[in-house]
Design a protein around this motif. Structure first.
Motif, PDB file in Angstrom:
ATOM      1  N   LEU A   1      -0.543  13.245 -10.415  1.00 36.17           N
ATOM      2  CA  LEU A   1      -1.199  13.513 -11.701  1.00 36.17           C
ATOM      3  C   LEU A   1      -1.104  14.960 -12.159  1.00 36.17           C
ATOM      4  CD1 LEU A   1      -4.438  11.342 -11.489  1.00 36.17           C
ATOM      5  CD2 LEU A   1      -2.201  10.736 -12.415  1.00 36.17           C
ATOM      6  N   ASP A   2      -0.879  15.875 -11.240  1.00 31.41           N
ATOM      7  CA  ASP A   2      -0.813  17.288 -11.610  1.00 31.41           C
ATOM      8  C   ASP A   2       0.579  17.699 -12.075  1.00 31.41           C
ATOM      9  OD1 ASP A   2      -2.158  19.678 -12.032  1.00 31.41           O
ATOM     10  OD2 ASP A   2      -1.587  20.505 -10.093  1.00 31.41           O
ATOM     11  N   LYS A   3       1.478  16.749 -12.153  1.00 37.34           N
ATOM     12  CA  LYS A   3       2.857  17.041 -12.547  1.00 37.34           C
ATOM     13  C   LYS A   3       3.094  16.679 -14.018  1.00 37.34           C
ATOM     14  CE  LYS A   3       4.350  18.204  -8.364  1.00 37.34           C
ATOM     15  NZ  LYS A   3       3.167  18.176  -7.531  1.00 37.34           N
ATOM     16  N   LYS A   4       4.012  17.391 -14.617  1.00 32.26           N
ATOM     17  CA  LYS A   4       4.328  17.126 -16.024  1.00 32.26           C
ATOM     18  C   LYS A   4       5.001  15.759 -16.175  1.00 32.26           C
ATOM     19  CE  LYS A   4       6.174  19.483 -20.052  1.00 32.26           C
ATOM     20  NZ  LYS A   4       6.890  20.654 -20.579  1.00 32.26           N
ATOM     21  N   ASP A   5       5.938  15.474 -15.290  1.00 32.93           N
ATOM     22  CA  ASP A   5       6.652  14.196 -15.330  1.00 32.93           C
ATOM     23  C   ASP A   5       6.059  13.273 -14.265  1.00 32.93           C
ATOM     24  OD1 ASP A   5       8.447  12.050 -15.190  1.00 32.93           O
ATOM     25  OD2 ASP A   5      10.183  13.305 -15.654  1.00 32.93           O
ATOM     26  N   ILE A   6       5.130  12.437 -14.692  1.00 31.54           N
ATOM     27  CA  ILE A   6       4.391  11.557 -13.776  1.00 31.54           C
ATOM     28  C   ILE A   6       5.329  10.574 -13.058  1.00 31.54           C
ATOM     29  CG2 ILE A   6       2.660   9.698 -13.681  1.00 31.54           C
ATOM     30  CD1 ILE A   6       1.282  12.259 -14.283  1.00 31.54           C
ATOM     31  N   LYS A   7       6.205   9.976 -13.817  1.00 30.99           N
ATOM     32  CA  LYS A   7       7.124   8.979 -13.255  1.00 30.99           C
ATOM     33  C   LYS A   7       8.017   9.600 -12.176  1.00 30.99           C
ATOM     34  CE  LYS A   7      10.687   5.695 -14.757  1.00 30.99           C
ATOM     35  NZ  LYS A   7      11.452   5.208 -15.926  1.00 30.99           N
ATOM     36  N   ALA A   8       8.565  10.760 -12.457  1.00 28.56           N
ATOM     37  CA  ALA A   8       9.433  11.447 -11.491  1.00 28.56           C
ATOM     38  C   ALA A   8       8.639  11.866 -10.257  1.00 28.56           C
ATOM     39  CB  ALA A   8      10.084  12.663 -12.137  1.00 28.56           C
ATOM     40  N   ALA A   9       7.387  12.295 -10.464  1.00 29.90           N
ATOM     41  CA  ALA A   9       6.549  12.708  -9.341  1.00 29.90           C
ATOM     42  C   ALA A   9       6.275  11.542  -8.399  1.00 29.90           C
ATOM     43  CB  ALA A   9       5.231  13.285  -9.844  1.00 29.90           C
ATOM     44  N   ALA A  10       6.029  10.368  -8.990  1.00 25.80           N
ATOM     45  CA  ALA A  10       5.801   9.168  -8.168  1.00 25.80           C
ATOM     46  C   ALA A  10       7.074   8.798  -7.408  1.00 25.80           C
ATOM     47  CB  ALA A  10       5.328   8.010  -9.044  1.00 25.80           C
ATOM     48  N   LYS A  11       8.195   8.844  -8.110  1.00 28.34           N
ATOM     49  CA  LYS A  11       9.497   8.509  -7.474  1.00 28.34           C
ATOM     50  C   LYS A  11       9.783   9.419  -6.303  1.00 28.34           C
ATOM     51  CE  LYS A  11      12.496   6.214 -10.787  1.00 28.34           C
ATOM     52  NZ  LYS A  11      13.494   6.371 -11.841  1.00 28.34           N
ATOM     53  N   ALA A  12       9.394  10.691  -6.405  1.00 28.53           N
ATOM     54  CA  ALA A  12       9.664  11.679  -5.358  1.00 28.53           C
ATOM     55  C   ALA A  12       8.869  11.412  -4.091  1.00 28.53           C
ATOM     56  CB  ALA A  12       9.357  13.080  -5.874  1.00 28.53           C
ATOM     57  N   LEU A  13       7.868  10.531  -4.180  1.00 25.34           N
ATOM     58  CA  LEU A  13       7.029  10.204  -3.015  1.00 25.34           C
ATOM     59  C   LEU A  13       7.394   8.867  -2.393  1.00 25.34           C
ATOM     60  CD1 LEU A  13       3.644  11.343  -4.578  1.00 25.34           C
ATOM     61  CD2 LEU A  13       4.846  12.495  -2.715  1.00 25.34           C
ATOM     62  N   LYS A  14       8.524   8.315  -2.822  1.00 23.77           N
ATOM     63  CA  LYS A  14       8.990   7.036  -2.259  1.00 23.77           C
ATOM     64  C   LYS A  14      10.151   7.297  -1.308  1.00 23.77           C
ATOM     65  CE  LYS A  14       7.791   3.320  -3.867  1.00 23.77           C
ATOM     66  NZ  LYS A  14       6.712   2.387  -3.508  1.00 23.77           N
ATOM     67  N   LEU A  15      10.102   6.665  -0.145  1.00 21.18           N
ATOM     68  CA  LEU A  15      11.211   6.834   0.806  1.00 21.18           C
ATOM     69  C   LEU A  15      12.431   6.086   0.310  1.00 21.18           C
ATOM     70  CD1 LEU A  15       9.462   6.487   4.273  1.00 21.18           C
ATOM     71  CD2 LEU A  15      10.448   8.521   3.262  1.00 21.18           C
TER      72      LEU A  15
ATOM     73  N   LEU B   1       5.565   2.893 -13.071  1.00 21.25           N
ATOM     74  CA  LEU B   1       7.014   2.857 -13.327  1.00 21.25           C
ATOM     75  C   LEU B   1       7.776   3.708 -12.313  1.00 21.25           C
ATOM     76  CD1 LEU B   1       7.002   3.024 -17.233  1.00 21.25           C
ATOM     77  CD2 LEU B   1       7.652   1.061 -15.807  1.00 21.25           C
ATOM     78  N   GLY B   2       7.107   4.736 -11.790  1.00 20.75           N
ATOM     79  CA  GLY B   2       7.731   5.585 -10.771  1.00 20.75           C
ATOM     80  C   GLY B   2       7.606   5.040  -9.359  1.00 20.75           C
ATOM     81  N   GLY B   3       6.797   4.001  -9.193  1.00 21.76           N
ATOM     82  CA  GLY B   3       6.705   3.384  -7.866  1.00 21.76           C
ATOM     83  C   GLY B   3       5.315   3.227  -7.280  1.00 21.76           C
ATOM     84  N   SER B   4       4.270   3.651  -7.994  1.00 25.98           N
ATOM     85  CA  SER B   4       2.918   3.448  -7.467  1.00 25.98           C
ATOM     86  C   SER B   4       2.652   1.951  -7.331  1.00 25.98           C
ATOM     87  CB  SER B   4       1.872   4.077  -8.391  1.00 25.98           C
ATOM     88  OG  SER B   4       1.947   5.474  -8.329  1.00 25.98           O
TER      89      SER B   4
ATOM     90  N   TYR C   1       0.810  -1.216   0.000  1.00 26.11           N
ATOM     91  CA  TYR C   1       0.000   0.000   0.000  1.00 26.11           C
ATOM     92  C   TYR C   1       0.850   1.276   0.000  1.00 26.11           C
ATOM     93  CZ  TYR C   1      -4.064  -2.900   1.227  1.00 26.11           C
ATOM     94  OH  TYR C   1      -5.071  -3.836   1.226  1.00 26.11           O
ATOM     95  N   SER C   2       2.152   1.150  -0.169  1.00 25.66           N
ATOM     96  CA  SER C   2       3.047   2.279   0.102  1.00 25.66           C
ATOM     97  C   SER C   2       2.745   3.537  -0.724  1.00 25.66           C
ATOM     98  CB  SER C   2       4.506   1.865  -0.071  1.00 25.66           C
ATOM     99  OG  SER C   2       4.737   1.406  -1.389  1.00 25.66           O
ATOM    100  N   LEU C   3       2.413   3.372  -2.017  1.00 26.15           N
ATOM    101  CA  LEU C   3       2.095   4.551  -2.837  1.00 26.15           C
ATOM    102  C   LEU C   3       0.825   4.256  -3.637  1.00 26.15           C
ATOM    103  CD1 LEU C   3       2.692   7.395  -3.678  1.00 26.15           C
ATOM    104  CD2 LEU C   3       4.352   6.550  -5.342  1.00 26.15           C
ATOM    105  N   TYR C   4      -0.273   4.747  -3.107  1.00 26.91           N
ATOM    106  CA  TYR C   4      -1.617   4.436  -3.590  1.00 26.91           C
ATOM    107  C   TYR C   4      -2.092   5.590  -4.476  1.00 26.91           C
ATOM    108  CZ  TYR C   4      -6.536   2.853  -2.832  1.00 26.91           C
ATOM    109  OH  TYR C   4      -7.827   2.416  -2.965  1.00 26.91           O
ATOM    110  N   LEU C   5      -2.136   5.341  -5.771  1.00 28.83           N
ATOM    111  CA  LEU C   5      -2.562   6.365  -6.732  1.00 28.83           C
ATOM    112  C   LEU C   5      -4.068   6.307  -6.944  1.00 28.83           C
ATOM    113  CD1 LEU C   5      -1.945   8.521  -8.982  1.00 28.83           C
ATOM    114  CD2 LEU C   5      -1.899   6.570 -10.570  1.00 28.83           C
ATOM    115  N   ILE C   6      -4.726   7.462  -6.849  1.00 26.61           N
ATOM    116  CA  ILE C   6      -6.139   7.583  -7.206  1.00 26.61           C
ATOM    117  C   ILE C   6      -6.227   8.412  -8.475  1.00 26.61           C
ATOM    118  CG2 ILE C   6      -8.415   8.404  -6.493  1.00 26.61           C
ATOM    119  CD1 ILE C   6      -7.528   8.073  -3.597  1.00 26.61           C
ATOM    120  N   THR C   7      -6.937   7.906  -9.477  1.00 23.37           N
ATOM    121  CA  THR C   7      -7.030   8.632 -10.738  1.00 23.37           C
ATOM    122  C   THR C   7      -8.089   9.734 -10.657  1.00 23.37           C
ATOM    123  OG1 THR C   7      -8.722   7.222 -11.787  1.00 23.37           O
ATOM    124  CG2 THR C   7      -6.410   6.512 -11.969  1.00 23.37           C
ATOM    125  N   ASP C   8      -7.903  10.752 -11.474  1.00 19.21           N
ATOM    126  CA  ASP C   8      -8.850  11.861 -11.554  1.00 19.21           C
ATOM    127  C   ASP C   8      -8.689  12.495 -12.933  1.00 19.21           C
ATOM    128  OD1 ASP C   8     -10.160  14.357 -11.463  1.00 19.21           O
ATOM    129  OD2 ASP C   8      -9.825  14.558  -9.316  1.00 19.21           O
TER     130      ASP C   8
END
Length: 203
Positions: A189-203, A30-33, A5-12
């Motif tokens: 989802l509000d970021k231009k680079d989705i993969k990088a945004a997901a990676k930035a939320l991983k410890l 790919l970024g970690g969701s 459950y570490s990075l739970y993405l909700i679509t919008d």
């Protein structure tokens, strides 16, 4: 099956900015969701089915669980991994009868009472929040904050994700409570680079 459950993405769809749902879901994974929920509020059942099926194609490929928000019929129709229900949705016990014991059922909890009730009724996980004020939920009076999250999480024994206003600047503080993961929409989802945004939320 152990769920990450570490990075739970909700679509919008409001954040797609012309990109396809399949593209953003794949980039987020790919970024970690580690788990994806398809959330659609204002589209037809037929369109929801189509969108959910698109998402499932990607989540199946990467072996990431797919959760459908609210709509048990859509979850059944596409054989999703589970559903997430709010306090005003179908009662968990009825949803369980319909979906069976092997599907994941998550419940939104805004206070300790709701959390304990959901646990007692057999929820597989909780979405606890809102932790902070958030633009995607307009009906929140007062967020529960980090201390509210800590209190609820300390008194339950099922997995839980924190939700509501979580982003790259505060997610570490949220995870310091011990909660199993963070649930986000705009922080990815509000970021231009989705993969990088997901990676930035991983410890």
């Amino acid at each position: 099956m152990a769920i990450d459950y570490s990075l739970y993405l909700i679509t919008d769809r409001n954040f797609l900015k012309g990109r396809s749902l399949k593209t953003v879901v794949e980039e987020a994974i790919l970024g970690g969701s580690s788990i994806v929920q398809v959330r659609e509020k204002n589209i037809s059942t037929r369109e929801f089915y189509r969108v959910a099926l698109e998402a499932k194609e990607i989540t199946n490929y990467y072996k990431v669980p797919l959760i459908i928000n609210d709509r048990i019929d859509i979850a059944q129709a596409i054989d999703a991994d589970g559903v997430h229900l709010g306090q005003d949705d179908m009662h968990l016990s009825i949803a369980r009868k319909i979906l069976g014991k092997n599907k994941i059922i998550g419940i939104s909890a805004g206070n300790l009472e709701e959390a304990l009730e959901a646990q007692q009724n057999g929820a597989d996980y909780l979405g606890i929040g809102a932790i902070f004020f958030t633009g995607t939920k307009k009906d929140i009076d007062v967020p529960i904050g980090i201390e509210g999250l800590r209190e609820i999480y300390g008194k339950i024994n099922i997995p839980a994700v924190a939700i509501g206003g979580i982003n790259e600047s505060n997610f570490r503080e949220v995870l310091s409570t011990g909660v199993d993961g963070i649930s986000v929409i705009s922080a990815i989802l509000d970021k231009k680079d989705i993969k990088a945004a997901a990676k930035a939320l991983k410890l």
